[in-house]
Design a protein around this motif. Sequence first.
Motif, PDB file in Angstrom:
ATOM      1  N   MET A  59      26.632 -15.063 -17.532  1.00 55.41           N
ATOM      2  CA  MET A  59      27.536 -14.329 -18.409  1.00 55.41           C
ATOM      3  C   MET A  59      27.450 -14.816 -19.856  1.00 55.41           C
ATOM      4  SD  MET A  59      30.886 -13.741 -15.983  1.00 55.41           S
ATOM      5  CE  MET A  59      31.587 -12.499 -17.068  1.00 55.41           C
ATOM      6  N   PHE A  60      26.906 -15.995 -20.065  1.00 51.41           N
ATOM      7  CA  PHE A  60      26.771 -16.535 -21.419  1.00 51.41           C
ATOM      8  C   PHE A  60      25.318 -16.538 -21.899  1.00 51.41           C
ATOM      9  CE2 PHE A  60      30.664 -18.227 -19.675  1.00 51.41           C
ATOM     10  CZ  PHE A  60      31.558 -18.022 -20.706  1.00 51.41           C
ATOM     11  N   PRO A  81      31.849  -4.338 -15.321  1.00 57.05           N
ATOM     12  CA  PRO A  81      32.104  -4.774 -13.943  1.00 57.05           C
ATOM     13  C   PRO A  81      31.888  -6.279 -13.754  1.00 57.05           C
ATOM     14  CG  PRO A  81      30.918  -2.692 -13.932  1.00 57.05           C
ATOM     15  CD  PRO A  81      30.985  -3.129 -15.367  1.00 57.05           C
ATOM     16  N   TRP A  82      30.894  -6.832 -14.424  1.00 52.99           N
ATOM     17  CA  TRP A  82      30.672  -8.275 -14.361  1.00 52.99           C
ATOM     18  C   TRP A  82      31.935  -9.027 -14.780  1.00 52.99           C
ATOM     19  CZ3 TRP A  82      27.037 -12.250 -13.553  1.00 52.99           C
ATOM     20  CH2 TRP A  82      25.809 -11.848 -13.025  1.00 52.99           C
ATOM     21  N   GLU A  83      32.540  -8.588 -15.858  1.00 54.62           N
ATOM     22  CA  GLU A  83      33.728  -9.284 -16.365  1.00 54.62           C
ATOM     23  C   GLU A  83      34.912  -9.138 -15.423  1.00 54.62           C
ATOM     24  OE1 GLU A  83      34.123  -8.869 -20.942  1.00 54.62           O
ATOM     25  OE2 GLU A  83      32.927  -7.146 -20.283  1.00 54.62           O
ATOM     26  N   TYR A  84      35.203  -7.898 -15.004  1.00 55.48           N
ATOM     27  CA  TYR A  84      36.354  -7.686 -14.140  1.00 55.48           C
ATOM     28  C   TYR A  84      36.173  -8.328 -12.767  1.00 55.48           C
ATOM     29  CZ  TYR A  84      39.151  -4.780 -17.208  1.00 55.48           C
ATOM     30  OH  TYR A  84      39.951  -4.336 -18.230  1.00 55.48           O
ATOM     31  N   SER A  85      34.947  -8.527 -12.351  1.00 54.70           N
ATOM     32  CA  SER A  85      34.703  -9.174 -11.060  1.00 54.70           C
ATOM     33  C   SER A  85      35.119 -10.640 -11.072  1.00 54.70           C
ATOM     34  CB  SER A  85      33.221  -9.050 -10.679  1.00 54.70           C
ATOM     35  OG  SER A  85      32.867  -7.698 -10.481  1.00 54.70           O
ATOM     36  N   PHE A 124      28.472 -19.437  -7.885  1.00 49.95           N
ATOM     37  CA  PHE A 124      29.538 -19.191  -8.843  1.00 49.95           C
ATOM     38  C   PHE A 124      29.155 -19.735 -10.217  1.00 49.95           C
ATOM     39  CE2 PHE A 124      33.829 -20.055 -10.654  1.00 49.95           C
ATOM     40  CZ  PHE A 124      34.404 -18.800 -10.486  1.00 49.95           C
ATOM     41  N   VAL A 125      28.643 -20.947 -10.248  1.00 50.31           N
ATOM     42  CA  VAL A 125      28.194 -21.541 -11.521  1.00 50.31           C
ATOM     43  C   VAL A 125      27.068 -20.715 -12.123  1.00 50.31           C
ATOM     44  CG1 VAL A 125      27.069 -23.547 -12.558  1.00 50.31           C
ATOM     45  CG2 VAL A 125      28.945 -23.879 -10.937  1.00 50.31           C
ATOM     46  N   ASP A 126      26.111 -20.307 -11.298  1.00 54.76           N
ATOM     47  CA  ASP A 126      24.994 -19.515 -11.815  1.00 54.76           C
ATOM     48  C   ASP A 126      25.468 -18.180 -12.369  1.00 54.76           C
ATOM     49  OD1 ASP A 126      21.994 -19.279 -12.025  1.00 54.76           O
ATOM     50  OD2 ASP A 126      22.421 -17.464 -10.860  1.00 54.76           O
ATOM     51  N   ARG A 127      26.421 -17.592 -11.681  1.00 52.06           N
ATOM     52  CA  ARG A 127      26.962 -16.314 -12.165  1.00 52.06           C
ATOM     53  C   ARG A 127      27.644 -16.516 -13.523  1.00 52.06           C
ATOM     54  NH1 ARG A 127      29.699 -11.261  -9.213  1.00 52.06           N
ATOM     55  NH2 ARG A 127      28.213 -11.832  -7.591  1.00 52.06           N
ATOM     56  N   SER A 161      23.101  -7.235  -9.145  1.00 48.89           N
ATOM     57  CA  SER A 161      22.737  -7.311 -10.558  1.00 48.89           C
ATOM     58  C   SER A 161      22.278  -8.718 -10.873  1.00 48.89           C
ATOM     59  CB  SER A 161      23.934  -6.950 -11.447  1.00 48.89           C
ATOM     60  OG  SER A 161      23.609  -7.060 -12.815  1.00 48.89           O
ATOM     61  N   GLN A 162      21.149  -8.826 -11.546  1.00 52.58           N
ATOM     62  CA  GLN A 162      20.638 -10.115 -12.012  1.00 52.58           C
ATOM     63  C   GLN A 162      20.551 -11.148 -10.898  1.00 52.58           C
ATOM     64  OE1 GLN A 162      19.541 -10.615 -15.361  1.00 52.58           O
ATOM     65  NE2 GLN A 162      19.757  -8.371 -15.246  1.00 52.58           N
ATOM     66  N   GLY A 163      20.155 -10.689  -9.704  1.00 55.55           N
ATOM     67  CA  GLY A 163      19.993 -11.601  -8.586  1.00 55.55           C
ATOM     68  C   GLY A 163      21.270 -11.972  -7.883  1.00 55.55           C
ATOM     69  N   HIS A 164      22.371 -11.323  -8.240  1.00 58.59           N
ATOM     70  CA  HIS A 164      23.650 -11.612  -7.601  1.00 58.59           C
ATOM     71  C   HIS A 164      24.158 -10.384  -6.869  1.00 58.59           C
ATOM     72  CE1 HIS A 164      24.820 -15.668  -9.037  1.00 58.59           C
ATOM     73  NE2 HIS A 164      23.912 -15.402  -9.980  1.00 58.59           N
ATOM     74  N   SER A 165      24.868 -10.624  -5.776  1.00 55.95           N
ATOM     75  CA  SER A 165      25.425  -9.546  -4.965  1.00 55.95           C
ATOM     76  C   SER A 165      26.939  -9.669  -4.933  1.00 55.95           C
ATOM     77  CB  SER A 165      24.880  -9.595  -3.537  1.00 55.95           C
ATOM     78  OG  SER A 165      23.480  -9.423  -3.526  1.00 55.95           O
ATOM     79  N   GLY A 166      27.601  -8.504  -4.993  1.00 55.94           N
ATOM     80  CA  GLY A 166      29.051  -8.460  -4.900  1.00 55.94           C
ATOM     81  C   GLY A 166      29.724  -8.297  -6.246  1.00 55.94           C
TER      82      GLY A 166
END
Length: 714
Positions: A544-545, A513-517, A537-540, A475-480
Amino acid sequence: MVKLGPDVSSGTEDPYSGYLPDGAFTGFSMMHESGTGGAPKYGVVSQMPVVGNVTNPLANLSTGRSSADEGSVGYYKASLASGVIVELAATEHAGLYEYSFPDGNSSSIVIDVSHVLPSYRGKGWSQSYSNGSFSIWEDNHYEGSGTYNGGWNLAPDWTIYFCGKFDAEPVSAKTFTGTGTTLDSYDSEPGVWTSGSYRQGGVFTFEEKNVKSRVGISFISYRKACVNLHDEIPSDTSLQTLVNSAKSKWNAEIFGKITTSSTKTSDLALLYTNLYGMNLIPSNRTDENPDWVSNEPYYDDIFTFWDLFRCSTALTHIIQPVAYEEQLRSIIDVWRHEGFLPDARSSNFNGRTQGGSNADNVLADAYVKGVRGSIDWQDGYSAMVRDAEKVPVNNHDPVSPDSSDKEGRGALPDWINYGYITPTYNRAVSRAVEYSANDFGLYQVAKGLGERSDASKYLKRSRNWRNHWNPNATSQGHSGFVAPRLANGSFIEQDPLSCGGCYWGDAYYQGLPWEYSMNAHHDVDTLIQYVGGEDRFVDRLDLMFQTGIISAGTIFNAANEPSFTTPYLYNFVGRQDLAVKRSRTVAKTYYNTGTGGIPGNSDAGAMQTWILWNMIGLYPLTGQTTFLIGSPWLSDMEIDLGTGNILNITSTGGNSDDAYYVQSLKVNGKSWDKAWVTWDDVFADGGSLEFELGEDPVLWATGPAPPSPASEAQ
């Protein structure tokens, strides 16, 4: 125990704590819960003023407002469209009503035993009146009881007793019974008890225009309700005396615990308004437990540890250490007598559990911070083990039929058998994330008690959130992301930006799922590794904001608890400046002292506690001794720790509006390079935090990252 206030009905909106800004007054009742959701609770032992004689007390007697309600600490005033003015004040177990009726008509007060707060949501969580009793005595005092059931925690029948007295002699005092709006009896014979499942109550009519009504309540008996009335509100008690007493108690026990020399009105209003909202429940019902006799304290109206464990209970520990210890002793005593710790509790009944058995987190947090006192920690740990090992009996909630949501961990069979939770159980992924945190709490206490085998087992289980991690979800260029998983081990495809309805029947409860991850707060180093390192991690977190990714605003949701800790996770990767930026933006965007001053439901003070921590400049990690460092709002703040110790927090060079980035920090007079402190650093014996703030971000926190105990421990 008494929370005297208005009951308002709009016909469409649930009046969770009685009050609504629009609608008609249906009564003024003795019991409420502030800040709850799901469905209303209480609204019982009610009375309603009526101008003139009452021909049918079962008819619709509701009336609107003539002007806005007024309220302050310990006081409430309502102006009814009928011309009646109602003023309210209360003590622990009794309430005082002052009525001012308009001239020209008689003054009547109707007591309806069957009155409850209604629910219009259609979830099957409404309250019901089961039966009751009522009698007017020859001296015109009255006694009665009501038995009710339902509400947000699906409680079975419970009973409250009441005893009331007016300061004026009524010209007429009648009892009534009936069904619906149809009267069966309506007479004035004193000393006759009416009891049954029909509606019932009394009508008192006066010539006087100013009437005082005093009422005591008890869960134990009619007699104790009368004793509570006479002991706490004698006949000559003035309303102002009760208001002054309430203010003194709030000042001594709550407001006076955090003081400042700041004169900025908006900040002071935000600070003390939210301290008030945070501390309205749970209710201290020591000596009012109808179910068992115990020397332990007894607290009820816990809504809910799912809402409160992330940051509210940690602040209660700091500003109310005595009450906090009592609450811990109380929930352990519930386990002794009922077999499970409550994740929530109301009307002397456990329920409902939204995710994990989060009383485990609360107990673990207290244990690692050294709370001992009169707590029997062997019993406390045994209660936690019951949550971790015993499947609770299914209570068959229609919105969650797969397993119990009354108490414990309903999805425990999968957790033990697979190390994850399959779609056999709803809320599978969010439950798994929380069960991991619960087991981490057991690890912490087991380790402290020297239970080495248990500690090893629960540490391993605390890492089971990893079994829901699907590295191929994108999602949004992120995996996992954490994702649903079948019994055969395969993952179910899930859009990380969608949680369905995010409610009881879905895989994720009140969070994407983004939040619970991002919620494995005891295992953050592993999480950083899973997402691809610190930069990812910072990019993720940044995403979120970011607005525009989802239609609702941002992935981060200030109105739901799974997002609470997210802004502070930057502290784990050397970007404390971004933690301050994000958390301060959230605070300024979603919090104020207006009618929309918190982002959604209060959740029993959870929302208020989040902003309080933001103003203090710290954020707790429950079950650990770690506090992540933010940025304080005020130039100085003194926190009375209730143990004779003080934490002093000062800041120079900035203010809450523009210059809020930390430039440097001293802890107890020593230069500090870590983006975190521990309980022992500043709370165990008091201490000081000296912040220098400025307009520009500075990478000052160059020391070790906050601990990640489940990642580090073996």
